[in-house]
Scaffold this motif. Structure first.
Motif, PDB file in Angstrom:
ATOM      1  N   CYS A   1     -47.733  31.319  23.438  1.00 19.45           N
ATOM      2  CA  CYS A   1     -48.205  31.668  21.995  1.00 19.45           C
ATOM      3  C   CYS A   1     -47.354  32.905  21.473  1.00 19.45           C
ATOM      4  O   CYS A   1     -46.663  33.682  22.246  1.00 19.45           O
TER       5      CYS A   1
ATOM      6  N   ARG B   1     -48.916  35.476  20.050  1.00 19.63           N
ATOM      7  CA  ARG B   1     -49.863  36.803  20.088  1.00 19.63           C
ATOM      8  C   ARG B   1     -50.871  36.508  21.150  1.00 19.63           C
ATOM      9  O   ARG B   1     -51.225  35.237  21.509  1.00 19.63           O
ATOM     10  N   TYR B   2     -51.225  37.425  22.075  1.00 17.99           N
ATOM     11  CA  TYR B   2     -52.297  37.483  22.835  1.00 17.99           C
ATOM     12  C   TYR B   2     -53.733  37.537  22.035  1.00 17.99           C
ATOM     13  O   TYR B   2     -53.745  38.172  20.920  1.00 17.99           O
ATOM     14  N   THR B   3     -54.747  36.904  22.583  1.00 16.17           N
ATOM     15  CA  THR B   3     -55.831  37.022  22.241  1.00 16.17           C
ATOM     16  C   THR B   3     -56.953  37.985  23.138  1.00 16.17           C
ATOM     17  O   THR B   3     -56.522  38.090  24.351  1.00 16.17           O
TER      18      THR B   3
ATOM     19  N   GLY C   1     -59.077  43.816  21.200  1.00 20.54           N
ATOM     20  CA  GLY C   1     -58.628  43.072  20.116  1.00 20.54           C
ATOM     21  C   GLY C   1     -57.461  43.959  19.019  1.00 20.54           C
ATOM     22  O   GLY C   1     -56.417  43.263  18.618  1.00 20.54           O
TER      23      GLY C   1
ATOM     24  N   CYS D   1     -54.228  43.847  21.076  1.00 21.29           N
ATOM     25  CA  CYS D   1     -53.738  42.328  20.914  1.00 21.29           C
ATOM     26  C   CYS D   1     -53.067  42.251  19.525  1.00 21.29           C
ATOM     27  O   CYS D   1     -52.031  41.617  19.598  1.00 21.29           O
ATOM     28  N   SER D   2     -53.502  42.680  18.684  1.00 22.52           N
ATOM     29  CA  SER D   2     -53.093  42.417  17.379  1.00 22.52           C
ATOM     30  C   SER D   2     -52.000  43.388  16.779  1.00 22.52           C
ATOM     31  O   SER D   2     -51.646  43.305  15.429  1.00 22.52           O
TER      32      SER D   2
ATOM     33  N   THR E   1     -59.308  37.289  24.553  1.00 21.03           N
ATOM     34  CA  THR E   1     -59.701  36.222  25.774  1.00 21.03           C
ATOM     35  C   THR E   1     -58.803  36.010  26.794  1.00 21.03           C
ATOM     36  O   THR E   1     -58.685  36.038  27.978  1.00 21.03           O
ATOM     37  N   SER E   2     -57.485  35.728  25.968  1.00 21.17           N
ATOM     38  CA  SER E   2     -56.260  35.610  27.069  1.00 21.17           C
ATOM     39  C   SER E   2     -55.910  36.819  27.802  1.00 21.17           C
ATOM     40  O   SER E   2     -55.327  36.935  28.927  1.00 21.17           O
TER      41      SER E   2
ATOM     42  N   LYS F   1     -66.644  34.762  15.241  1.00 14.59           N
ATOM     43  CA  LYS F   1     -67.215  34.327  16.435  1.00 14.59           C
ATOM     44  C   LYS F   1     -68.832  34.248  16.290  1.00 14.59           C
ATOM     45  O   LYS F   1     -69.390  33.727  16.942  1.00 14.59           O
TER      46      LYS F   1
END
Length: 398
Positions: free
Chosen positions: A321, A323-325, A220, A223-224, A327-328, A93
Motif C-alpha cells: 500500500c 500508506r501505513y495504517t 495514526g 502513519c499519516s 493497524t498495520s 471506527k
C-alpha cells in the motif's frame, strides 16, 4: 395525485391549477401553502422544506408513535450514524462499535415495541456483553451506545421521553463490583525493549518508532504525516496533522519536532507534499535496492532463476500500500517484538513512555502539551502556552 420527490433534490414549489394555491410534496403528501406567488406561501414553503431537510429529508413527527418496533428505531438510527460518523469522506471506527453494541438489541428485542423497552431489557443485553467476556469498560461503552440510540429517538419524536429516562437509571458497571472482566492500564514500554525490537523491524518502520518515541505523537499521526503538513522554517519543526482525534472539538493539534526526530525524518521528505512520508511501497523499494546493492555475484548470473523467483513472489504477495495504517503499524511492531523474544507491545505504549519521561523531567504540563492532552474547556491562551512549552521540550529532548 401526490408526486414523489426526487432524491437529493429540493421538492418544488408548484401551482395547483384547480385552486390557484401553491403546493409542495413532502414524504408523498401534498401541503397547500396559500395563494401561489404570495410572500406568505413562499415563507411557508421555506419553513416546511427547512424542517424536512433538518430531519434527514423526512418530516418531523409531532406525535410519538405507539406501534414503532425496536428494529424500526435501529434502522433509522443506523441511517443517521452512517451519515454522521464520517471523517474525510470515510466512516469512522465508531460505526463498528455502534454495530457491535446494537446487534444483540436487534437479536433479542428487535420485534418488541419501543414503548416496552426498559431498564430490565437493557440490563439483559448488558449481561450478554459480560457473558461474551468483554471488558468492563467495553461493556459500559456498548451500553452507552444503546442509550444514545434511544436518546436520538426521543430527539426525533420516535421514542417517548419516559423510556429514555428509564434507561438512564441503569448505571455503568463499577470497577471491582461486577462480573465483567477488568483490564489493566496501558503501561510504558521500556527503552531496552524498544531497542531490541528495532533490530527486527524494517528500517522504515523502525524509524517510525524512533520518531514516535521522540515526539509522543499518536500512531495514526505518524502513519499519516506528509511533507506538506510540516513547517520546517524554524529550529523546531511544527507538524499540523490534517486530520486528528480531537478535530471535531475545534482543537488544533500541533506537534513539535526537535533536532533528533528531524534527523530521522529528513531522509524521508518527499516532493509530493500530500503523500505520506512513511510508505510501505517505498519501504519495499528501498529494501530491494539494498538487497541488490549487497549481492556479490554478477547481475547476469542466474538471471532466469531470479526472474522466475520474482514472478512467483509477485503472484503470492499483495502489492504494498501507499500508506501505513495504525493497524498495520502495530502489527509490524508486534511481530518484530515476538521475533526478538521480548513480548508483544503496542505503539500506544510509546506515548506513555514519553509522557512518563516528560512528567519526571518537566512536569505534568509539559507532558500534556507535548502529547496534545488539551482539555476541552481551556482557552486559546493555554493552548499557546502549551505550544511554547512543547517547542522548548522538543528543542532540548526531541
Amino acid at each position: 395525485m401526490a408526486r414523489r420527490s426526487t432524491p437529493n433534490r429540493l421538492p418544488k414549489y408548484r401551482l395547483h391549477k384547480p385552486t390557484g394555491l401553491a403546493v409542495v410534496t413532502l414524504d408523498g403528501r401534498d401541503f397547500y401553502l396559500g395563494k401561489h406567488g404570495s410572500k406568505a406561501s413562499k415563507a411557508e414553503y421555506d419553513r416546511l422544506t427547512g424542517e424536512w431537510l433538518a430531519h434527514g429529508r423526512r418530516l418531523p413527527r409531532h406525535d410519538v408513535p405507539t406501534d414503532l418496533t425496536v428494529n424500526e428505531l435501529l434502522a433509522a438510527y443506523w441511517q443517521h450514524c452512517e451519515s454522521y460518523y464520517v471523517k474525510n469522506g470515510k466512516p469512522t471506527k465508531k460505526l463498528g462499535c455502534i454495530r457491535s453494541a446494537l446487534s444483540p438489541v436487534r437479536w433479542l428485542y428487535g420485534a418488541s415495541l419501543v414503548n416496552e423497552f426498559g431498564p430490565a431489557a437493557l440490563k439483559a443485553i448488558r449481561q450478554t456483553f459480560i457473558d461474551g467476556n468483554l471488558s468492563r469498560t467495553t461493556v459500559n461503552e456498548y451500553t452507552g451506545w444503546i442509550k444514545a440510540c434511544f436518546r436520538w429517538g426521543v430527539e426525533e419524536s420516535m421514542v417517548p421521553s419516559e423510556v429514555w429516562h428509564g434507561l438512564q437509571a441503569v448505571r455503568g458497571l463499577r470497577k471491582g463490583r461486577s462480573e465483567a472482566r477488568e483490564t489493566g492500564p496501558v503501561r510504558p514500554v521500556a527503552d531496552a525493549v524498544v531497542d531490541v525490537t528495532l533490530t527486527k523491524l524494517p528500517s522504515m518502520v523502525a524509524d517510525m518508532v524512533r520518531v514516535q518515541r521522540l515526539t509522543g505523537m499518536r500512531p495514526g499521526e505518524v502513519c499519516s504525516m506528509t511533507t506538506g503538513e510540516i513547517d520546517m522554517s524554524g529550529a523546531v519543526w511544527l507538524y499540523r496533522p490534517g486530520s486528528h482525534k480531537t478535530e471535531h472539538h475545534d482543537i488544533d493539534r500541533v506537534i513539535a519536532i526537535g533536532p533528533r526526530a528531524q534527523s530521522v525524518i529528513r531522509s524521508y521528505v518527499r516532493t509530493e507534499l500530500d503523500q505520506p512520508i512513511f510508505s510501505p511501497a517505498e519501504s519495499e523499494r528501498r529494501r530491494f535496492e539494498a538487497l541488490k546493492a549487497s549481492r556479490t555475484s554478477h547481475p547476469s548470473c542466474n538471471k532466469s532463476r531470479d526472474a522466475a523467483r520474482a514472478n512467483s513472489r509477485r503472484k503470492r504477495q499483495r502489492r504494498p500500500c501507499e500508506r501505513y495504517t495504525p493497524t498495520s503499524y502495530r502489527r509490524a511492531i508486534v511481530r518484530a517484538a515476538e521475533r526478538a523474544g521480548v513480548g508483544a507491545w503496542s505503539p500506544n505504549q510509546l506515548r506513555h513512555t514519553r509522557a512518563t519521561e516528560l512528567r519526571k523531567s518537566y512536569g505534568i504540563d509539559a507532558a500534556g502539551a507535548v502529547l496534545g492532552h488539551t482539555r476541552l474547556e481551556t482557552s486559546q491562551i493555554y493552548a499557546e502556552r502549551s505550544l511554547d512549552l512543547a517547542m522548548r521540550v522538543a528543542r532540548e529532548t526531541g
